[in-house]
Design an enzyme around this catalytic site. Structure first.
Site, PDB file in Angstrom:
ATOM      1  N   VAL A 230      52.714  18.699   8.267  1.00 32.20           N
ATOM      2  CA  VAL A 230      52.658  20.034   8.877  1.00 32.20           C
ATOM      3  C   VAL A 230      51.679  20.031  10.053  1.00 32.20           C
ATOM      4  O   VAL A 230      51.276  21.098  10.527  1.00 32.20           O
ATOM      5  CB  VAL A 230      52.230  21.123   7.853  1.00 32.20           C
ATOM      6  CG1 VAL A 230      53.327  21.351   6.823  1.00 32.20           C
ATOM      7  CG2 VAL A 230      50.905  20.769   7.191  1.00 32.20           C
ATOM      8  N   ALA A 231      51.313  18.827  10.519  1.00 37.94           N
ATOM      9  CA  ALA A 231      50.302  18.713  11.568  1.00 37.94           C
ATOM     10  C   ALA A 231      50.993  18.560  12.929  1.00 37.94           C
ATOM     11  O   ALA A 231      51.419  19.545  13.524  1.00 37.94           O
ATOM     12  CB  ALA A 231      49.389  17.533  11.271  1.00 37.94           C
ATOM     13  N   ARG A 232      51.113  17.335  13.399  1.00 35.62           N
ATOM     14  CA  ARG A 232      51.821  17.057  14.649  1.00 35.62           C
ATOM     15  C   ARG A 232      52.665  15.814  14.405  1.00 35.62           C
ATOM     16  O   ARG A 232      52.230  14.874  13.737  1.00 35.62           O
ATOM     17  CB  ARG A 232      50.848  16.798  15.806  1.00 35.62           C
ATOM     18  CG  ARG A 232      50.161  18.031  16.355  1.00 35.62           C
ATOM     19  CD  ARG A 232      51.128  18.949  17.116  1.00 35.62           C
ATOM     20  NE  ARG A 232      50.467  20.137  17.645  1.00 35.62           N
ATOM     21  CZ  ARG A 232      50.397  21.308  17.019  1.00 35.62           C
ATOM     22  NH1 ARG A 232      50.946  21.464  15.822  1.00 35.62           N
ATOM     23  NH2 ARG A 232      49.792  22.336  17.598  1.00 35.62           N
ATOM     24  N   ASP A 256      57.479  19.824   9.034  1.00 42.31           N
ATOM     25  CA  ASP A 256      57.559  21.070   9.804  1.00 42.31           C
ATOM     26  C   ASP A 256      57.417  20.789  11.301  1.00 42.31           C
ATOM     27  O   ASP A 256      57.495  21.711  12.103  1.00 42.31           O
ATOM     28  CB  ASP A 256      56.480  22.061   9.345  1.00 42.31           C
ATOM     29  CG  ASP A 256      56.679  23.455   9.949  1.00 42.31           C
ATOM     30  OD1 ASP A 256      57.830  23.933   9.965  1.00 42.31           O
ATOM     31  OD2 ASP A 256      55.691  24.061  10.415  1.00 42.31           O
ATOM     32  N   GLU A 261      60.979  18.635  20.034  1.00 39.37           N
ATOM     33  CA  GLU A 261      61.236  20.005  19.582  1.00 39.37           C
ATOM     34  C   GLU A 261      61.784  20.831  20.727  1.00 39.37           C
ATOM     35  O   GLU A 261      61.174  20.854  21.789  1.00 39.37           O
ATOM     36  CB  GLU A 261      59.955  20.648  19.049  1.00 39.37           C
ATOM     37  CG  GLU A 261      59.498  20.013  17.749  1.00 39.37           C
ATOM     38  CD  GLU A 261      58.219  20.633  17.175  1.00 39.37           C
ATOM     39  OE1 GLU A 261      57.515  21.345  17.916  1.00 39.37           O
ATOM     40  OE2 GLU A 261      57.928  20.385  16.004  1.00 39.37           O
ATOM     41  N   HIS A 280      59.131  24.024  12.768  1.00 37.41           N
ATOM     42  CA  HIS A 280      57.767  24.327  13.223  1.00 37.41           C
ATOM     43  C   HIS A 280      57.432  25.800  12.998  1.00 37.41           C
ATOM     44  O   HIS A 280      57.014  26.502  13.920  1.00 37.41           O
ATOM     45  CB  HIS A 280      57.612  23.950  14.711  1.00 37.41           C
ATOM     46  CG  HIS A 280      56.194  23.576  15.064  1.00 37.41           C
ATOM     47  ND1 HIS A 280      55.868  22.635  16.008  1.00 37.41           N
ATOM     48  CD2 HIS A 280      55.010  24.022  14.570  1.00 37.41           C
ATOM     49  CE1 HIS A 280      54.546  22.526  16.100  1.00 37.41           C
ATOM     50  NE2 HIS A 280      54.010  23.359  15.223  1.00 37.41           N
TER      51      HIS A 280
END
Lengths: 322, 322
Positions: A230-232, A256, A261, A280
């Site tokens: 869920v970070a990068r 996520d 993106e 995201h």
């Protein structure tokens, strides 16, 4: 104060934004395309477009740049400091960001634990009491990165009855409150994940963490373990993750964040078994949408009253430290 | 001890079961079809088929009936008591049952809060940072039924930063530990749900709770609120729920239990928007599958050592209370 929002997308949020900035003037402009309104502005609220030294030169009255969120990459902080302009961000805790991201991490853990996709297939086949999922209860969970998101996640996960392993660049006394069962520094991350059923990435993307999660990391993970990011995306080497999934070094993952993106709708990772993906959405929630502009409005009020702003990145560089 | 499992489905679990019952003899039989092995048994481990007074008459050596799980409906407890046979169940806490059900409740809350189905559509359309979901953080959540599952759920939800409303037939001192923000008795359930964003049903199905959740309940729920049911389907009047969804009295629901299980694959509720369904997986997990037989094996050991069994339903009726 005259407050300029740096792109017109913010205008869609005017019903939320404008009541918070009562007593100030508000305008919206795509500053990447048209710098003319910068001359007018006392405060710039910035999205994700660059804010360069050249753009700053068009803004003689500017007193503060407020980032909408945490990440100030793309702002020329040095140039701002040199002109005495505060650069502030919005901390992720208590504004809906860290809370939302931690919740999406738990959503991914539960999707993986309960075999949600399989459960949906079973419903269509008329099968109940199946699949036989896992509990989070009594599992060993490693949280890699104990910033605001990691700490927020830890405090929510511990009451599930998990064994909690924390990883951070260095130990901080405030981690005492998390009641971690074990702590490793980031240098030992490959050792930390051994024996963990879930590994959740919550660390910031920096030159040190870019590509940190590669083949060696996945080989150290248990074969029945799950990765949640869920970070990068760029913390993880995509090719290493895909081969770990394909070759069964890990049992699945929840993401996520993606390397591109939005993703191509035909990107094969969207359809891999035991891979859950959300677009995201961690920080995109009702509370963040109120919490972020409320924090910024408070900073505008502060500087209009001659106080120092909160969460200021460059307060020492411009010689106004408290 | 000679331990008979009441149906041959248990045989599929022999690798888990048999090591736990070391020192005892184990057999499996479909007792609904063939009672002949009952004569052999000291202990009956029972699934969901009836165990009647007539069947008991074929079991002259029987000392204990152990329910695989919580629910003892279908056992003629009175007949067992009259013959001095202990009837025991397995408590749901600390065996993986309550823990698993609470986790599935939180899964449903997060699916609803984050708009998971919409997020999957957005991925296919190439949209990110959307939908704008909710945080659980700062929402008001009502848990209806503070038995083992409700209490287990409350202790996990409170750290999400929710405002917690509890409903139970009566107040118990142990609820102090849950740090509820408000408490209502079950008589006031319609008042309790007002203003709550999430309402989770965790109460037992009894003659008093059957059909409890009907039109009036849904009218009292907020229009933007979600119902989650991880208890039993028949607590909810199906027709009232469907019309509440259709007419917008509530915003969506998550169900781990259905009125007919397995459901017809073409049951329209499986495809309603904002309805998430899982196939009764709350108690079906790795820990319960070990925790339940481990508890039963412990009871078999206890009675073979002359001790009273634990979690005995009829211990007072047979005059052996401690």
């Amino acid at each position: 104060m005259r407050v300029l929002f740096s792109n017109r997308n913010f205008e869609r949020l005017r019903e939320i934004i404008e009541p918070l900035f009562m007593g100030h003037e508000i305008k919206y402009a795509n500053i990447s395309e048209d710098v003319s309104l910068l001359e007018w502005a006392d405060v710039l609220v910035r999205g994700t477009e660059p804010f360069t030294a050249e753009m700053l030169s068009f803004a003689p009255n500017l007193k503060m740049v407020c980032q909408w969120g945490v990440g100030v990459e793309g702002i020329d902080i040095e140039a701002c400091s040199a002109k005495g302009v505060f650069v502030c961000n919005v901390p992720s805790s208590n504004t809906g960001n860290a809370e939302g991201v931690a919740e999406v991490a738990i959503l991914h853990m539960l999707l993986l634990a309960k075999g949600y996709n399989k459960s949906q297939e079973n419903l269509k086949k008329g099968k109940v009491f199946s699949p036989r999922g896992l509990t989070l209860w009594r599992k060993r969970v490693c949280i890699v990165g104990l910033g605001n998101v990691g700490v927020t996640l830890a405090s929510r996960l511990k009451p599930f009855g998990v064994t909690l392993v924390g990883v951070n660049r260095s130990w901080k006394d405030k981690f005492d409150a998390l009641k971690l069962d074990q702590f490793f520094t980031l240098d030992d991350v490959n050792a930390a994940v051994k024996g963990c059923r879930f590994v959740v990435l919550t660390l910031a993307l920096t030159p040190q963490t870019e590509g940190l999660i590669g083949h060696e990391f996945f080989k150290n993970m248990d074969k029945d373990a799950f990765l949640v990011n869920v970070a990068r995306a760029n913390i993880v080497q995509r090719e290493a993750l895909e081969s770990a999934l394909r070759e069964g070094h890990i049992a699945g993952c929840g993401l996520d964040v993606l390397w591109k993106e939005p993703p191509d709708p035909d990107d094969p990772i969207l359809n891999m078994p035991n891979v859950y993906i959300t677009p995201h959405i961690g920080g995109t929630n009702d509370e963040a949408l109120r919490g972020i502009p409320a924090f910024i409005a408070d900073n505008v009020n502060r500087i209009s009253e001659g106080k120092l702003p909160l969460s200021c990145i460059n307060v020492t560089s411009i010689g106004k430290a408290e």
